[in-house]
Design an enzyme around this catalytic site. Structure first.
Site, PDB file in Angstrom:
ATOM      1  N   ARG A 223       0.852  -1.006  -0.089  1.00  0.00           N
ATOM      2  CA  ARG A 223      -0.074  -0.032   0.191  1.00  0.00           C
ATOM      3  C   ARG A 223       0.942   1.299   0.138  1.00  0.00           C
ATOM      4  NH1 ARG A 223      -5.533  -0.703  -0.797  1.00  0.00           N
ATOM      5  NH2 ARG A 223      -6.165  -2.679   0.013  1.00  0.00           N
ATOM      6  N   GLU A 291       0.673 -16.572  -4.402  1.00  0.00           N
ATOM      7  CA  GLU A 291       1.101 -16.371  -5.920  1.00  0.00           C
ATOM      8  C   GLU A 291       2.577 -16.828  -6.118  1.00  0.00           C
ATOM      9  OE1 GLU A 291       1.224 -12.456  -7.112  1.00  0.00           O
ATOM     10  OE2 GLU A 291       2.446 -11.782  -5.719  1.00  0.00           O
ATOM     11  N   ASN A 921     -43.494   4.106 -18.786  1.00  0.00           N
ATOM     12  CA  ASN A 921     -42.329   3.622 -19.380  1.00  0.00           C
ATOM     13  C   ASN A 921     -41.168   4.618 -19.332  1.00  0.00           C
ATOM     14  OD1 ASN A 921     -40.634   1.265 -20.107  1.00  0.00           O
ATOM     15  ND2 ASN A 921     -41.219   1.555 -22.423  1.00  0.00           N
ATOM     16  N   SER A 950     -36.542   9.758 -20.920  1.00  0.00           N
ATOM     17  CA  SER A 950     -37.772  10.307 -20.673  1.00  0.00           C
ATOM     18  C   SER A 950     -38.797   9.376 -20.174  1.00  0.00           C
ATOM     19  CB  SER A 950     -38.043  10.500 -22.181  1.00  0.00           C
ATOM     20  OG  SER A 950     -37.311  11.288 -23.018  1.00  0.00           O
ATOM     21  N   ALA A 955     -48.240   4.483 -25.099  1.00  0.00           N
ATOM     22  CA  ALA A 955     -49.188   4.707 -26.352  1.00  0.00           C
ATOM     23  C   ALA A 955     -48.871   3.444 -27.063  1.00  0.00           C
ATOM     24  CB  ALA A 955     -49.052   5.721 -27.104  1.00  0.00           C
ATOM     25  N   ASP A 959     -43.017   4.348 -28.107  1.00  0.00           N
ATOM     26  CA  ASP A 959     -42.024   5.606 -27.545  1.00  0.00           C
ATOM     27  C   ASP A 959     -42.773   6.983 -27.843  1.00  0.00           C
ATOM     28  OD1 ASP A 959     -38.838   4.066 -27.846  1.00  0.00           O
ATOM     29  OD2 ASP A 959     -40.211   4.030 -26.161  1.00  0.00           O
ATOM     30  N   LYS A 985     -28.668   5.519 -17.041  1.00  0.00           N
ATOM     31  CA  LYS A 985     -29.351   4.607 -15.903  1.00  0.00           C
ATOM     32  C   LYS A 985     -29.639   5.413 -14.630  1.00  0.00           C
ATOM     33  CE  LYS A 985     -28.127  -0.268 -17.498  1.00  0.00           C
ATOM     34  NZ  LYS A 985     -27.269  -1.239 -17.049  1.00  0.00           N
TER      35      LYS A 985
END
Length: 1020
Positions: A223, A291, A921, A950, A955, A959, A985
């Site tokens: 470290r 290792e 949606n 959005s 509908a 979209d 997101k």
């Protein structure tokens, strides 16, 4: 054994190669040591110099060795070994020290090494190899042991190992290595293995393919910072021997690890000749291999070779010649060596080169060995030329003195930005002190301070803090100070804004209720809301948790709440302090302090007092309750009343206790209000904190102006009415002490008021509560009419409206029942779940339906106590049949609003028509642009600079439904579909709950013409 003095060529340029050259040059059998390419330390001395020969072209190198009478080549780093340098030089008739390329697989392929250890019963951690990141992450989640160590299988310059704090971090490491190519092709295969606990040590040996000659055990310090904090490096120092490895343990390591490895390689037809390095963990079950390396370690080489009494050249020749058993090395068994690495500022990240290094001779005059690594010559000056620059080594019979001498040498040498550790060998010193103490003396723990508990707390909260990382800051607790990159955060001409606050005596209520999970939000909110009033975005937060005796569980709960609140505010939990102070606090008591720093572009800073004028509108934003002010008065009122904190709360709060209502966390306004403030239509923002409405609003006004408010224009929560009545509080007292249901105030131009109010209402209840007026000297700056009348009427109206005492929320007698349709991880589902937890939310999730079994979204719903159903579309003959079944389940759970959250099915026309105006949606672009699939690809191909998401009514045309809420996301230079998707997101997690709130609160609905209809209530 050869007797003629020979030339030796060393391959490499680091501190390890300088140490090898230094030691080989001491041999009377060596005429000259050449180092290719070398560094400033090997440039010119009596027997050592650098060579410019190419080491990558082995044919040229072999010819060079023959032309220059090179009798021995010693290979330092692992890269040339894996590339077959030993094989090629040996085939050309050049004597070379090091393992063959096949033998080097022990280091070059961790997959090979793990398989090899399993074949030969060499103790190691449990493991599994993967070439598919998804399968690796599944294994991490399901393994019956802590699968938290992730390794790139190939060579990664000693940095391809990530030790994760939790499963999420381990999966992130897999993605970084395999998808983000953090270590290039070395990460095409990853090893996921068990996290071992114990002391880590390095045990090296010489081997001629049969005999093993152990070196003294050493311990590296990976470290960057003292206390084993900060990022991993190539090594910041080492010491030798490691007292933790007794002679018996070393013998065990030799027999069970080193000799077994040499024997196993021989059995498999690949004799191992050279230096074998075993990185080991001393576990309760004995030493286990972490290792293998196929060469000297760096910086271990710089502490091992100074302890070698024997002639290194003779040992190397005996090793290459298969005669090691006849020339076993001897060591300075009563001495210790310590090396401290000096690194460039910025290492292990980006760092400058060309910094002049001075006073090297002064350190050497102290009797120290200064081994060069990242150095070069420039106009007769030694300058920095790498991350790790120097290794200063001291040898002494006393370990502590060796540490002091090495540190003194480091202090003597100067170059700009030098970084080093001061605690090299701290574990050894602690081990020796513990072992040599004949009787137990006083300890810090005896005095009431448990350092181990504190360290345990830090470890347990690291994942919470890390989860708050944001642009400008990747949180890693443990350093002396945190850093934040304003440029990375997107600021061009920023003003820094800071705020500090505490929670006050609300803490005492929490202690009485033994409820600590909401205080973190209180602490963060009190600071970041203040920062917000300047138009600033909170960037990072620091906390201080002070107590008399640390209760780790309580502290962890509080800090987890702080981290969660930081995420709500969009700021990073950059660090904090846990102060255990015996005698300062009574048992079970603690105090909290918070510190927030934000930034605002200079031109957007608030308040804009010069623009505020009479007639401007005051918009009040609803509080969640008392927030965190006035609790000394609250506690006095409760004490005076006949109630306890466990008593039922006033009728409108349903089954909640009085304590739970009082502890409702302070609302964080950042994500709701910051975008509105940045639009430039708000002239001032006030946080209604200590001082209530009367003292906080004037803080943002010009001295010539005041405000006139009408309390009948906003909803005052019943708790304020109860406090006024139970405490017989005057109108002035309650208005000066509490927020009275208004947690924040915005001052806006009359022409912009409706637009701003509409925007605020998409997140929280808000009202027009008054206007700015001219202030006359001698009059109050804030005048509130109808306050006492509204408080008195409040109890009566609540009781009349509810009758049976049911909770009133958003002006509705119950919350709207929402059904969520998913197909996968349900990240937007989680955002909706969090939204429904807000007391101001008008929604409750009644059912989650998935068309796939076992997906993560179903697990999230189950953890939240939400019913789930799986309706597998593959079991239905038609889309309409599937949709009909979904509709039946929605009706079964009395669903009123349907939200699609990653639902990967196209719904039929009849279904959409039936749920018209009740079906939402989210699409990952700013509609109407970039409709349909591959929106991010379309965005990048179009070259636009902004995108976003959005939320819209669904509908029949894809979209095309009416848009409710949009969030803007900038497109950055170098964005890929993956990076852009991740940021969009995050925007969806803000926009979707906001849209749901608008619909469920009745603020909007879909009109018959397919357009949004707004319901805005103002008080003139």
């Amino acid at each position: 054994m050869r007797t003629m003095a020979e030339r030796v060529l060393i391959i490499g340029s680091g501190g390890r190669e300088h140490a090898l050259a230094w030691k080989l040059a001491q041999s009377p059998l060596v005429q000259q040591v050449l180092v290719a390419p070398g560094n400033a330390g090997t440039a010119e001395s009596e027997k050592i110099s650098n060579s410019a020969v190419s080491v990558s072209n082995h044919a040229i190198l072999a010819q060079y060795c023959k032309d220059h009478n090179i009798g021995l080549v010693v290979v330092g780093p692992e890269g040339p070994l894996a590339a077959g340098i030993v094989d090629d030089l040996t085939a050309a008739g050049v004597r070379c020290f090091g393992p063959s390329s096949k033998a080097t697989q022990l280091e070059a392929s961790k997959h090979f090494a793990k398989d090899f250890m399993d074949r030969h019963d060499i103790p190691t951690a449990r493991w599994k190899a993967f070439t598919d990141p998804g399968k690796a992450c599944n294994f991490i989640q399901c393994a019956d042991f802590p699968a938290l160590v992730v390794k790139a299988s190939g060579l990664a310059a000693g940095k391809g190992v990530i030790v994760a704090a939790d499963k999420g971090e381990a999966c992130e490491a897999v993605r970084d290595i395999m998808q983000e190519k953090a270590f290039g092709s070395a990460g095409e295969t990853v090893i996921v293995e068990e996290l071992l606990e114990g002391e880590e040590v390095s045990c090296l040996c010489f081997s001629d393919g049969v005999t093993v000659a152990c070196m003294p055990p050493a311990q590296d310090h990976k470290r960057l910072l003292d206390g084993d904090q900060g990022p991993n490096t190539g090594g910041m120092g080492a010491y030798c021997p490691a007292p933790q490895v007794s002679k018996d343990v070393l013998q065990t390591i030799k027999e069970n690890v080193l000799q077994k490895t040499i024997d196993g390689m021989k059995q498999e037809g690949t004799p191992y000749v050279g230096v074998l390095y075993a990185g080991l963990m001393l576990t309760r079950d004995g030493p286990k291999v972490l290792e293998f390396n196929c060469r000297f370690g760096d910086p271990e080489c710089q502490v091992i070779l100074p302890l070698l009494k024997s002639d290194l050249y003779e040992i190397v020749q005996a090793t290459v010649g298969g005669k090691l058993s006849k020339v076993m090395p001897a060591w300075l068994e009563t001495s210790s060596a310590v090396t401290v690495v000096m690194a460039s500022g910025g290492y292990p990240g980006n760092y400058p080169k060309g910094q002049e290094i001075t006073d090297l001779s002064l350190a050497e005059d102290l009797g120290l060995h200064v081994f060069h690594a990242g150095t070069a010559m420039k106009k007769d000056m030694v300058v920095t030329n790498g991350g790790r620059v120097l290794a200063v080594t001291a040898v002494n019979k006393d370990l502590i003195r060796a540490v002091a001498e090495a540190n003194k040498g480091v202090e003597t040498i100067k170059f700009q930005g030098a970084v080093c550790r001061k605690d090299i060998a701290h574990r050894a010193i602690a081990f020796v002190n513990q072992s040599s103490t004949p009787c137990r003396g006083m300890t810090y723990k005896d005095c009431g301070v448990d350092i181990a508990a504190g360290n345990g707390l830090v470890c347990s909260v690291k994942p919470f803090a890390k989860s708050t990382s944001r642009s400008g800051c990747k949180v890693k607790l443990g350093g002396f100070a945190g850093i934040f990159d304003l440029k990375e955060a997107g600021y061009s001409d920023p003003i820094l804004v800071s705020g500090t606050d505490g929670v006050g005596t609300k803490l005492k209520v929490a202690w009485m209720c033994n409820k600590h999970d909401t205080l973190g939000q209180d602490l963060v909110a009190m600071c970041v809301n203040d920062v917000l009033t300047r138009g600033a975005e909170p960037l990072f937060f620091l906390d201080c948790f002070s107590c008399g005796k640390l209760d780790v569980d309580v502290a962890k709960t509080v800090i987890a709440g702080i981290a969660e609140a930081c995420k709500m505010a969009g700021c990073a939990l950059l660090g904090g302090e846990t102060a255990e102070m015996p005698g300062m606090y009574s048992p079970g008591q603690y105090d909290l302090a918070g510190f927030a720093v934000g930034a605002v572009e200079r031109v957007q800073m608030l308040p804009q007092r010069e623009q505020i004028c009479a007639g401007d509108i005051i918009i009040g934003v609803a509080s969640s309750g008392l927030h965190s002010n006035g609790f000394s008065l609250v506690r006095a009122i409760v004490k005076k009343s006949s109630l306890q904190y466990s008593s039922p709360a006033p009728d409108s709060y349903g089954s909640q206790t009085l304590g739970e209502v009082l502890l409702t966390p302070t609302r964080i306004y950042v994500k709701a209000l910051l975008p509105i403030l940045r639009q430039g239509h708000v002239k001032a923002c006030a946080h209604i904190t200590g001082g209530g409405l009367l003292e906080n609003i004037p803080r943002v006004l010009p001295k010539s102006l005041g405000v006139a408010l009408d309390a009948s224009c906003w909803k005052i929560p019943e708790i304020f009415s109860w406090l006024q009545r139970a405490g017989a509080l005057s109108e002035e007292e309650i208005a000066r002490t509490f927020n009275c249901g208004v947690g924040a105030v915005l001052i806006v131009d009359k022409e912009k008021a409706d637009d701003v109010l509409r925007s605020v209402n998409s997140h929280y209840a808000a009202w027009t509560i008054g206007n700015v007026v001219q202030h006359k000297t001698g009059n109050e700056r804030v005048v509130i009419k109808n306050l006492m009348k509204t408080l008195h009427l409040n109890l009566h109206s609540e009781q009349s409206a509810t009758g049976n005492g049911s909770m009133q929320v958003c002006g509705q007698t119950r919350k709207m029942r929402v059904g969520v349709l998913i197909s996968g991880t349900g990240t937007n589902l989680q955002a909706l779940i969090e939204h429904t937890k807000d007391p101001a939310s008008c929604a409750e999730i009644a059912i989650v339906i998935s068309n796939k079994t076992g997906v993560e979204g179903l697990k999230k719903a189950t953890r939240a106590g939400i019913p789930t159903r799986v309706i597998d579309h593959k079991l239905y003959g038609s889309r309409s049949e599937f949709d009909s079944t979904v509709d039946e389940v929605l009706q079964e759970f009395s669903v009123e609003l349907v939200c699609l959250a990653g639902f990967m099915r196209i719904l039929s026309g009849p279904f959409v028509k039936k749920w018209n105006g009740k079906l939402l949606n989210v699409h990952p672009s700013l509609l109407p642009s970039f409709k349909g699939i591959n929106a991010h690809k379309q965005v990048l191909q179009a070259g636009v600079r902004v995108t976003g998401c959005s939320v819209h009514f669904v509908a029949e045309e894809v979209d095309a439904g009416a848009i409710i809420v949009q969030e803007v996301v900038p497109v950055k230079v170098g964005d890929t579909e993956e990076t852009l998707s991740e940021r969009v997101k995050k925007a969806e997690h803000v926009a979707y709950p906001a849209a749901v709130h608008l619909v469920t609160s009745g603020a909007i609905h879909l009109g018959e013409d397919g357009r949004i209809c707004w319901k805005v209530q103002n008080c003139g």
